[in-house]
Motif scaffolding. Sequence first.
Motif, PDB file in Angstrom:
ATOM      1  N   SER A  32     -52.734  19.968 106.552  1.00 28.53           N
ATOM      2  CA  SER A  32     -52.288  20.272 105.190  1.00 28.53           C
ATOM      3  C   SER A  32     -53.210  19.726 104.111  1.00 28.53           C
ATOM      4  CB  SER A  32     -50.878  19.710 104.983  1.00 28.53           C
ATOM      5  OG  SER A  32     -50.893  18.312 105.152  1.00 28.53           O
ATOM      6  N   GLY A  33     -54.354  19.196 104.484  1.00 26.04           N
ATOM      7  CA  GLY A  33     -55.289  18.687 103.490  1.00 26.04           C
ATOM      8  C   GLY A  33     -55.592  17.221 103.684  1.00 26.04           C
ATOM      9  N   PRO A  34     -56.366  16.645 102.758  1.00 32.38           N
ATOM     10  CA  PRO A  34     -56.862  15.283 102.935  1.00 32.38           C
ATOM     11  C   PRO A  34     -55.890  14.164 102.575  1.00 32.38           C
ATOM     12  CG  PRO A  34     -57.719  16.191 100.909  1.00 32.38           C
ATOM     13  CD  PRO A  34     -56.944  17.296 101.591  1.00 32.38           C
ATOM     14  N   ARG A  35     -54.717  14.478 102.066  1.00 30.00           N
ATOM     15  CA  ARG A  35     -53.808  13.420 101.609  1.00 30.00           C
ATOM     16  C   ARG A  35     -53.311  12.522 102.736  1.00 30.00           C
ATOM     17  NH1 ARG A  35     -50.583  15.134  96.402  1.00 30.00           N
ATOM     18  NH2 ARG A  35     -52.060  16.621  95.577  1.00 30.00           N
ATOM     19  N   LEU A  36     -53.242  13.044 103.935  1.00 30.17           N
ATOM     20  CA  LEU A  36     -52.777  12.240 105.066  1.00 30.17           C
ATOM     21  C   LEU A  36     -53.750  11.104 105.389  1.00 30.17           C
ATOM     22  CD1 LEU A  36     -50.303  12.227 106.879  1.00 30.17           C
ATOM     23  CD2 LEU A  36     -51.527  13.640 108.491  1.00 30.17           C
ATOM     24  N   ALA A  37     -54.967  11.218 104.923  1.00 28.62           N
ATOM     25  CA  ALA A  37     -55.954  10.157 105.134  1.00 28.62           C
ATOM     26  C   ALA A  37     -55.536   8.861 104.447  1.00 28.62           C
ATOM     27  CB  ALA A  37     -57.320  10.602 104.641  1.00 28.62           C
ATOM     28  N   ALA A  38     -54.612   8.923 103.510  1.00 25.21           N
ATOM     29  CA  ALA A  38     -54.146   7.726 102.801  1.00 25.21           C
ATOM     30  C   ALA A  38     -53.466   6.734 103.740  1.00 25.21           C
ATOM     31  CB  ALA A  38     -53.192   8.112 101.677  1.00 25.21           C
ATOM     32  N   VAL A  39     -52.930   7.197 104.852  1.00 25.58           N
ATOM     33  CA  VAL A  39     -52.251   6.298 105.793  1.00 25.58           C
ATOM     34  C   VAL A  39     -53.155   5.899 106.957  1.00 25.58           C
ATOM     35  CG1 VAL A  39     -49.945   7.148 105.238  1.00 25.58           C
ATOM     36  CG2 VAL A  39     -51.234   8.205 107.103  1.00 25.58           C
ATOM     37  N   ALA A  40     -54.390   6.343 106.958  1.00 22.87           N
ATOM     38  CA  ALA A  40     -55.299   6.107 108.087  1.00 22.87           C
ATOM     39  C   ALA A  40     -55.592   4.631 108.315  1.00 22.87           C
ATOM     40  CB  ALA A  40     -56.602   6.871 107.878  1.00 22.87           C
ATOM     41  N   ASP A  41     -55.499   3.809 107.281  1.00 15.92           N
ATOM     42  CA  ASP A  41     -55.801   2.384 107.432  1.00 15.92           C
ATOM     43  C   ASP A  41     -54.629   1.557 107.950  1.00 15.92           C
ATOM     44  OD1 ASP A  41     -58.414   2.712 106.618  1.00 15.92           O
ATOM     45  OD2 ASP A  41     -57.944   2.391 104.507  1.00 15.92           O
ATOM     46  N   LEU A  42     -53.465   2.155 108.095  1.00 10.01           N
ATOM     47  CA  LEU A  42     -52.330   1.425 108.665  1.00 10.01           C
ATOM     48  C   LEU A  42     -52.623   1.108 110.132  1.00 10.01           C
ATOM     49  CD1 LEU A  42     -49.292   3.445 107.283  1.00 10.01           C
ATOM     50  CD2 LEU A  42     -49.956   1.130 106.635  1.00 10.01           C
ATOM     51  N   PRO A  43     -52.234  -0.068 110.612  1.00  6.21           N
ATOM     52  CA  PRO A  43     -52.488  -0.390 112.025  1.00  6.21           C
ATOM     53  C   PRO A  43     -51.702   0.508 112.988  1.00  6.21           C
ATOM     54  CG  PRO A  43     -51.173  -2.109 110.988  1.00  6.21           C
ATOM     55  CD  PRO A  43     -51.591  -1.167 109.896  1.00  6.21           C
ATOM     56  N   HIS A  44     -50.714   1.195 112.485  1.00  8.75           N
ATOM     57  CA  HIS A  44     -49.892   2.086 113.303  1.00  8.75           C
ATOM     58  C   HIS A  44     -50.542   3.455 113.514  1.00  8.75           C
ATOM     59  CE1 HIS A  44     -47.290  -0.872 111.451  1.00  8.75           C
ATOM     60  NE2 HIS A  44     -46.419  -0.672 112.422  1.00  8.75           N
ATOM     61  N   VAL A  45     -51.573   3.750 112.750  1.00  2.63           N
ATOM     62  CA  VAL A  45     -52.218   5.066 112.810  1.00  2.63           C
ATOM     63  C   VAL A  45     -53.476   4.943 113.664  1.00  2.63           C
ATOM     64  CG1 VAL A  45     -53.270   6.916 111.478  1.00  2.63           C
ATOM     65  CG2 VAL A  45     -51.297   5.700 110.562  1.00  2.63           C
ATOM     66  N   ALA A  46     -53.429   5.568 114.827  1.00  4.22           N
ATOM     67  CA  ALA A  46     -54.562   5.497 115.744  1.00  4.22           C
ATOM     68  C   ALA A  46     -55.711   6.362 115.250  1.00  4.22           C
ATOM     69  CB  ALA A  46     -54.136   5.935 117.135  1.00  4.22           C
ATOM     70  N   SER A  47     -55.386   7.522 114.677  1.00  6.23           N
ATOM     71  CA  SER A  47     -56.433   8.424 114.224  1.00  6.23           C
ATOM     72  C   SER A  47     -55.859   9.480 113.290  1.00  6.23           C
ATOM     73  CB  SER A  47     -57.078   9.115 115.435  1.00  6.23           C
ATOM     74  OG  SER A  47     -58.094   9.982 115.019  1.00  6.23           O
ATOM     75  N   VAL A  48     -56.679   9.892 112.325  1.00  2.00           N
ATOM     76  CA  VAL A  48     -56.372  11.038 111.465  1.00  2.00           C
ATOM     77  C   VAL A  48     -57.621  11.904 111.435  1.00  2.00           C
ATOM     78  CG1 VAL A  48     -55.807  11.841 109.142  1.00  2.00           C
ATOM     79  CG2 VAL A  48     -54.781   9.748 109.992  1.00  2.00           C
ATOM     80  N   VAL A  49     -57.498  13.135 111.884  1.00  2.00           N
ATOM     81  CA  VAL A  49     -58.617  14.073 111.833  1.00  2.00           C
ATOM     82  C   VAL A  49     -58.155  15.347 111.143  1.00  2.00           C
ATOM     83  CG1 VAL A  49     -59.779  13.175 113.884  1.00  2.00           C
ATOM     84  CG2 VAL A  49     -58.152  15.016 114.126  1.00  2.00           C
ATOM     85  N   ALA A  50     -59.070  15.992 110.466  1.00  2.00           N
ATOM     86  CA  ALA A  50     -58.769  17.268 109.813  1.00  2.00           C
ATOM     87  C   ALA A  50     -58.704  18.369 110.865  1.00  2.00           C
ATOM     88  CB  ALA A  50     -59.841  17.589 108.782  1.00  2.00           C
ATOM     89  N   SER A  51     -57.843  19.339 110.645  1.00  2.00           N
ATOM     90  CA  SER A  51     -57.681  20.406 111.631  1.00  2.00           C
ATOM     91  C   SER A  51     -58.947  21.237 111.797  1.00  2.00           C
ATOM     92  CB  SER A  51     -56.509  21.304 111.257  1.00  2.00           C
ATOM     93  OG  SER A  51     -56.737  21.892 109.992  1.00  2.00           O
ATOM     94  N   PHE A  52     -59.796  21.301 110.770  1.00  2.00           N
ATOM     95  CA  PHE A  52     -61.035  22.075 110.869  1.00  2.00           C
ATOM     96  C   PHE A  52     -62.166  21.273 111.519  1.00  2.00           C
ATOM     97  CE2 PHE A  52     -60.938  20.136 106.656  1.00  2.00           C
ATOM     98  CZ  PHE A  52     -62.132  19.445 106.648  1.00  2.00           C
TER      99      PHE A  52
END
Length: 70
Positions: A32-52
């Motif tokens: 849905s776009g780059p906004r999900l990258a805002a949570v990428a630094d949480l220790p609970h988030v293993a990875s965030v990659v764009a669908s493209f």
Amino acid sequence: MTYPGGAMMTMITTGALVYRPERVQFYCVAASGPRLAAVADLPHVASVVASFDTKGVNWLLPRWPDRRRP
């Protein structure tokens, strides 16, 4: 939150507040776009990659834990 990904960000931040990183991990493919990258630094988030990002998605999928029960 009314933008795409708002519900997902709410779920991730709530999970991070309620559980320890050892208990819950998020593997995110951000379609849905780059906004999900805002949570990428949480220790609970293993990875965030764009669908493209095919290289990133191909890297992420084999690492996705298989939690299915027999």
